[in-house]
Design a protein around this motif. Structure first.
Motif, PDB file in Angstrom:
ATOM      1  N   SER A  28       0.866  -1.172   0.000  1.00  0.00           N
ATOM      2  CA  SER A  28       0.000   0.000   0.000  1.00  0.00           C
ATOM      3  C   SER A  28       0.907   1.228   0.000  1.00  0.00           C
ATOM      4  CB  SER A  28      -0.936  -0.004   1.199  1.00  0.00           C
ATOM      5  OG  SER A  28      -0.219  -0.120   2.395  1.00  0.00           O
ATOM      6  N   ILE A  29       0.475   2.234  -0.734  1.00  0.00           N
ATOM      7  CA  ILE A  29       1.271   3.443  -0.940  1.00  0.00           C
ATOM      8  C   ILE A  29       0.465   4.634  -0.436  1.00  0.00           C
ATOM      9  CG2 ILE A  29       2.415   4.895  -2.662  1.00  0.00           C
ATOM     10  CD1 ILE A  29       2.374   2.300  -4.485  1.00  0.00           C
ATOM     11  N   ARG A  30       1.074   5.461   0.392  1.00  0.00           N
ATOM     12  CA  ARG A  30       0.449   6.686   0.879  1.00  0.00           C
ATOM     13  C   ARG A  30       1.339   7.859   0.479  1.00  0.00           C
ATOM     14  NH1 ARG A  30       0.175   2.882   4.375  1.00  0.00           N
ATOM     15  NH2 ARG A  30       1.987   3.511   5.573  1.00  0.00           N
ATOM     16  N   LEU A  31       0.740   8.870  -0.113  1.00  0.00           N
ATOM     17  CA  LEU A  31       1.531  10.030  -0.496  1.00  0.00           C
ATOM     18  C   LEU A  31       0.808  11.295  -0.116  1.00  0.00           C
ATOM     19  CD1 LEU A  31       0.306  11.260  -3.471  1.00  0.00           C
ATOM     20  CD2 LEU A  31       1.146   9.011  -4.133  1.00  0.00           C
ATOM     21  N   GLY A  32       1.569  12.338  -0.016  1.00  0.00           N
ATOM     22  CA  GLY A  32       1.008  13.635   0.296  1.00  0.00           C
ATOM     23  C   GLY A  32       1.947  14.741  -0.132  1.00  0.00           C
ATOM     24  N   HIS A  42      -3.218  10.898  -0.816  1.00  0.00           N
ATOM     25  CA  HIS A  42      -3.779   9.839  -1.650  1.00  0.00           C
ATOM     26  C   HIS A  42      -3.203   8.510  -1.176  1.00  0.00           C
ATOM     27  CE1 HIS A  42      -5.677   8.113  -5.153  1.00  0.00           C
ATOM     28  NE2 HIS A  42      -4.542   7.643  -5.611  1.00  0.00           N
ATOM     29  N   GLU A  43      -4.028   7.479  -1.160  1.00  0.00           N
ATOM     30  CA  GLU A  43      -3.582   6.147  -0.760  1.00  0.00           C
ATOM     31  C   GLU A  43      -4.107   5.136  -1.775  1.00  0.00           C
ATOM     32  OE1 GLU A  43      -3.827   3.052   2.998  1.00  0.00           O
ATOM     33  OE2 GLU A  43      -4.218   5.178   3.321  1.00  0.00           O
ATOM     34  N   PHE A  44      -3.236   4.199  -2.172  1.00  0.00           N
ATOM     35  CA  PHE A  44      -3.636   3.175  -3.138  1.00  0.00           C
ATOM     36  C   PHE A  44      -2.712   1.974  -2.994  1.00  0.00           C
ATOM     37  CE2 PHE A  44      -0.595   5.989  -5.095  1.00  0.00           C
ATOM     38  CZ  PHE A  44       0.223   5.187  -5.886  1.00  0.00           C
ATOM     39  N   ASN A  45      -3.107   0.855  -3.590  1.00  0.00           N
ATOM     40  CA  ASN A  45      -2.274  -0.348  -3.613  1.00  0.00           C
ATOM     41  C   ASN A  45      -1.572  -0.450  -4.947  1.00  0.00           C
ATOM     42  OD1 ASN A  45      -2.907  -1.325  -1.054  1.00  0.00           O
ATOM     43  ND2 ASN A  45      -4.754  -2.312  -1.794  1.00  0.00           N
ATOM     44  N   HIS A  46      -0.362  -0.949  -4.926  1.00  0.00           N
ATOM     45  CA  HIS A  46       0.380  -1.194  -6.165  1.00  0.00           C
ATOM     46  C   HIS A  46      -0.359  -2.261  -6.967  1.00  0.00           C
ATOM     47  CE1 HIS A  46       3.638  -1.786  -8.967  1.00  0.00           C
ATOM     48  NE2 HIS A  46       4.280  -0.768  -8.408  1.00  0.00           N
ATOM     49  N   SER A  47      -0.309  -2.184  -8.259  1.00  0.00           N
ATOM     50  CA  SER A  47      -1.079  -3.108  -9.098  1.00  0.00           C
ATOM     51  C   SER A  47      -0.374  -4.431  -9.363  1.00  0.00           C
ATOM     52  CB  SER A  47      -1.386  -2.435 -10.441  1.00  0.00           C
ATOM     53  OG  SER A  47      -0.180  -2.128 -11.115  1.00  0.00           O
ATOM     54  N   SER A  48       0.844  -4.586  -8.880  1.00  0.00           N
ATOM     55  CA  SER A  48       1.612  -5.805  -9.151  1.00  0.00           C
ATOM     56  C   SER A  48       1.817  -6.635  -7.891  1.00  0.00           C
ATOM     57  CB  SER A  48       2.986  -5.453  -9.728  1.00  0.00           C
ATOM     58  OG  SER A  48       2.846  -4.767 -10.942  1.00  0.00           O
TER      59      SER A  48
END
Length: 78
Positions: A28-32, A42-48
């Motif tokens: 999971s990736i969190r950025l700001g 924004h937070e999302f999961n890597h697609s791989s």
């Protein structure tokens, strides 16, 4: 075991955390980053799926840094 990592500068940050799933690891990736309008997050999961936690965390940091670069350059609008 969970590996996490982060990278930041004065006005942006990216952090990732790995998760074991069937077939390997994802993250999971969190950025700001700070904008004149306020703080964008924004937070999302890597697609791989990755064979190791190390590969997952490094790919997540790269993906997050790319998102921040695109968002800050106004190439990407979310």
């Amino acid at each position: 075991m969970t590996i996490s990592g982060n990278v930041s500068d004065s006005n942006w940050s990216v952090s990732v955390e790995t998760h074991q799933i069937a077939g390997g690891f994802d993250c999971s990736i969190r950025l700001g980053h700070t904008t004149p309008e306020g703080t964008f997050t924004h937070e999302f999961n890597h697609s791989s799926i990755f064979p190791s936690e190390r590969e997952a965390v490094l790919a997540g940091l790269r993906e997050g840094m790319t998102w921040v670069q695109l968002k800050m350059s106004k190439t990407l609008s979310v």
